[in-house]
Design a protein around this motif. Structure first.
Motif, PDB file in Angstrom:
ATOM      1  N   GLY A  77       1.154  -1.411  -0.500  1.00 37.27           N
ATOM      2  CA  GLY A  77      -0.664   0.376   0.183  1.00 37.27           C
ATOM      3  C   GLY A  77       1.021   1.606  -0.111  1.00 37.27           C
ATOM      4  O   GLY A  77       2.479   1.008   0.039  1.00 37.27           O
ATOM      5  N   CYS A 149       1.750  15.698  -1.628  1.00 37.39           N
ATOM      6  CA  CYS A 149       0.570  14.968  -1.403  1.00 37.39           C
ATOM      7  C   CYS A 149      -0.528  15.131  -2.832  1.00 37.39           C
ATOM      8  O   CYS A 149      -0.239  16.118  -2.673  1.00 37.39           O
ATOM      9  CB  CYS A 149      -0.556  14.238  -0.404  1.00 37.39           C
ATOM     10  SG  CYS A 149      -1.635  13.483  -1.100  1.00 37.39           S
ATOM     11  N   ASN A 151      -2.747  15.385  -4.526  1.00 41.83           N
ATOM     12  CA  ASN A 151      -4.101  15.062  -4.481  1.00 41.83           C
ATOM     13  C   ASN A 151      -4.844  14.961  -2.800  1.00 41.83           C
ATOM     14  O   ASN A 151      -4.487  13.299  -2.561  1.00 41.83           O
ATOM     15  CB  ASN A 151      -4.708  13.856  -5.500  1.00 41.83           C
ATOM     16  CG  ASN A 151      -6.760  14.390  -5.451  1.00 41.83           C
ATOM     17  OD1 ASN A 151      -7.330  15.878  -5.052  1.00 41.83           O
ATOM     18  ND2 ASN A 151      -7.540  12.998  -4.662  1.00 41.83           N
ATOM     19  N   ASP A 172       3.061  11.657  -3.756  1.00 45.07           N
ATOM     20  CA  ASP A 172       2.371  10.766  -3.095  1.00 45.07           C
ATOM     21  C   ASP A 172       0.915  11.120  -4.511  1.00 45.07           C
ATOM     22  O   ASP A 172       0.286  12.019  -3.971  1.00 45.07           O
ATOM     23  CB  ASP A 172       1.606  10.723  -2.133  1.00 45.07           C
ATOM     24  CG  ASP A 172       0.628   9.930  -2.065  1.00 45.07           C
ATOM     25  OD1 ASP A 172       0.637   9.149  -2.464  1.00 45.07           O
ATOM     26  OD2 ASP A 172       0.302   9.955  -0.559  1.00 45.07           O
ATOM     27  N   SER A 174      -1.686   8.728  -5.383  1.00 46.57           N
ATOM     28  CA  SER A 174      -2.224   7.533  -5.565  1.00 46.57           C
ATOM     29  C   SER A 174      -4.140   7.767  -5.726  1.00 46.57           C
ATOM     30  O   SER A 174      -4.264   7.525  -5.900  1.00 46.57           O
ATOM     31  CB  SER A 174      -2.269   6.897  -3.679  1.00 46.57           C
ATOM     32  OG  SER A 174      -1.592   7.231  -3.012  1.00 46.57           O
ATOM     33  N   SER A 175      -3.990   9.012  -5.513  1.00 50.81           N
ATOM     34  CA  SER A 175      -5.304   9.616  -5.466  1.00 50.81           C
ATOM     35  C   SER A 175      -5.941  10.698  -6.958  1.00 50.81           C
ATOM     36  O   SER A 175      -6.994  10.829  -7.262  1.00 50.81           O
ATOM     37  CB  SER A 175      -6.556   9.509  -4.705  1.00 50.81           C
ATOM     38  OG  SER A 175      -6.164  10.886  -3.991  1.00 50.81           O
ATOM     39  N   LYS A 196      -7.217   3.557  -6.158  1.00 54.01           N
ATOM     40  CA  LYS A 196      -8.025   4.231  -6.367  1.00 54.01           C
ATOM     41  C   LYS A 196      -8.700   4.658  -7.569  1.00 54.01           C
ATOM     42  O   LYS A 196      -9.725   5.173  -7.920  1.00 54.01           O
ATOM     43  CB  LYS A 196      -7.520   5.792  -5.619  1.00 54.01           C
ATOM     44  CG  LYS A 196      -6.844   5.635  -3.945  1.00 54.01           C
ATOM     45  CD  LYS A 196      -7.883   6.115  -3.519  1.00 54.01           C
ATOM     46  CE  LYS A 196      -7.651   4.998  -1.404  1.00 54.01           C
ATOM     47  NZ  LYS A 196      -6.392   5.959  -1.704  1.00 54.01           N
TER      48      LYS A 196
HETATM   49  C1  LIG Z   1      -6.132   5.949   0.202  1.00 60.37           C
HETATM   50  C2  LIG Z   1      -3.951   6.979   0.267  1.00 60.37           C
HETATM   51  C3  LIG Z   1      -2.782   6.532   0.622  1.00 60.37           C
HETATM   52  C4  LIG Z   1      -2.860   5.406   1.763  1.00 60.37           C
HETATM   53  O1  LIG Z   1      -3.176   4.363   0.297  1.00 60.37           O
HETATM   54  P1  LIG Z   1      -3.154   2.896   1.584  1.00 60.37           P
HETATM   55  O2  LIG Z   1      -2.975   1.716   0.369  1.00 60.37           O
HETATM   56  O3  LIG Z   1      -3.778   2.312   1.965  1.00 60.37           O
HETATM   57  O4  LIG Z   1      -1.736   2.872   2.421  1.00 60.37           O
HETATM   58  C5  LIG Z   1      -1.848   6.935   0.861  1.00 60.37           C
HETATM   59  N1  LIG Z   1      -2.440   8.694   0.488  1.00 60.37           N
HETATM   60  C6  LIG Z   1      -3.612   8.880  -0.332  1.00 60.37           C
HETATM   61  C7  LIG Z   1      -2.930  10.089  -1.286  1.00 60.37           C
HETATM   62  C8  LIG Z   1      -4.232   8.239  -0.403  1.00 60.37           C
HETATM   63  O5  LIG Z   1      -5.808   8.430  -1.202  1.00 60.37           O
END
Ligand SMILES: *Cc1c(COP(=O)(O)O)cnc(C)c1O
Length: 360
Positions: A77, A149, A151, A172, A174-175, A196
């Protein structure tokens, strides 16, 4: 409820493209004539390596990843990267962190175990309702990297610019990965938990400049070493095979729909509709300030927690699911990632209109 009666606004794990789910269902019992499912074959088999290479190749094309950068498909993750990043890149020195929400705050706390964290900006005093401007960034002269980060999934803010920092950029995504065009060559490292915008939970995509590998602290576990993961093709151990397969299918969908540019256009349509309504509403109020707003997570609230709860309940009765905000932010959140059809945002606006009339 049937799938076709529902729009799922969950923040993650979240809606996936229906075509990817259908292909997975069709291939579930017999993957490409092997007589086995993709979950049952060796990660070292030629058949799986094909899936792995295909996903990497598509991602490289879609994001225009230069040859200087390696794409890693890892477990653990996004949260695991909070530790892996300082263990690989901080060298016990100083790093600049922009704290614009919950996840960047956690990343900064984790990094402080391995060196000095300098908070280059924080939006905490105003409840993370905005993104700092370039001029507000307080940069250290000797920073090993600048971390942000892109978003903020929980608060619904998003960087609309790439900061100029003079140090290695670490982000980051992720989203909001694959929802905007990004010049990857500007970044030392981009990472994203897949659940996401890309695949089921359990996969993290890391795009790292190979020139940064090999600087890790001696205590860095092998499993967190970018150098080791580059050398082993992300297969020091068993990778998240199923998630990588789903990533490949999702990327097929992104390509078919017109790539990142098309995703970018669609996100503007979806989020634009929602913010337009919120900016003119007397009952529902947007959280994030104009100029800092997320295209992926639209956060808003009424004037009372009771009315918020009524909004979420009424929405669910109409098949508009998972609109409750994160517990630390309260209110509501509509997560409208790539796989959310424009019709989903339209249906939500229709409901908002009715809610407004009933509660004005
Ligand atoms: C969901 C999210 C995380 C955490 O992700 P995991 O896979 O649960 O560790 C970290 N950063 C962002 C921007 C997220 O949206």
């Amino acid at each position: 409820m049937n799938r076709d009666q529902v729009y799922n606004f969950a923040p993650g794990p979240s809606t996936m493209p229906e075509s990817a789910l259908k292909t997975a269902a069709a291939e579930m019992l017999n993957f490409r004539g092997s007589g086995m499912s993709v979950m049952e074959i060796s990660h070292r088999s030629a058949l799986f390596q094909e899936v792995f290479d295909s996903a990497c190749e598509k991602l490289r094309k879609l994001m225009n990843v230069p040859d200087t950068h390696e794409i890693l498909l890892l477990q653990g993750g996004a949260t695991t990267q909070f530790a892996a990043i300082p263990m690989n890149l901080l060298e016990g020195g100083t790093a600049d962190y922009a704290v614009t929400g919950n996840f960047s705050n956690k990343a900064a706390e984790e990094a402080a175990k391995y060196g000095t964290v300098h908070i280059a900006a924080t939006t905490k005093p105003t409840g993370h309702d905005r993104i700092p401007t370039q001029a507000e960034l307080d940069l250290s002269p000797d920073a090993k990297y600048f971390y942000y980060c892109a978003n903020n999934t929980i608060y619904g803010t998003e960087w609309q610019y790439v900061p100029e920092t003079g140090s290695t950029l670490v982000c980051d995504m992720s989203s909001d990965i694959l929802s905007r065009e990004v010049d990857v060559s500007k970044f030392g490292l981009i990472y994203a938990g897949a659940q996401k915008n890309m695949a089921p939970a359990g996969l993290t995509v890391v795009i790292v400049d190979k020139r940064l590998a090999g600087r890790e602290l001696p205590i860095t576990p092998k499993i967190l070493s970018y150098k080791t993961m580059i050398e082993t093709g992300s297969m020091l151990n068993t990778p998240p095979c199923w998630c990588i397969y789903m990533l490949d299918l999702t990327l097929d969908w992104v390509i078919k729909e017109g790539g990142v540019k098309a995703m970018d256009e669609r996100k503007r349509e979806r989020a634009g509709m929602l913010y337009d309504f919120l900016d003119n509403s007397k009952v529902l109020h947007p959280h994030a300030l104009p100029g800092s707003r997320s295209y992926m997570n639209v956060t808003f609230r009424t004037d009372s927690p009771e009315l918020d709860a009524a909004f979420v309940k009424g929405a669910a009765e109409r098949g508009l699911l998972n609109l409750k905000g994160h517990k630390i932010a309260g209110g509501m959140r509509a997560s409208v990632y790539n796989a959310m059809p424009v019709e989903g945002a339209k249906a939500l606006v229709e409901y908002m209109k009715e809610f407004e009339v009933r509660n004005a």
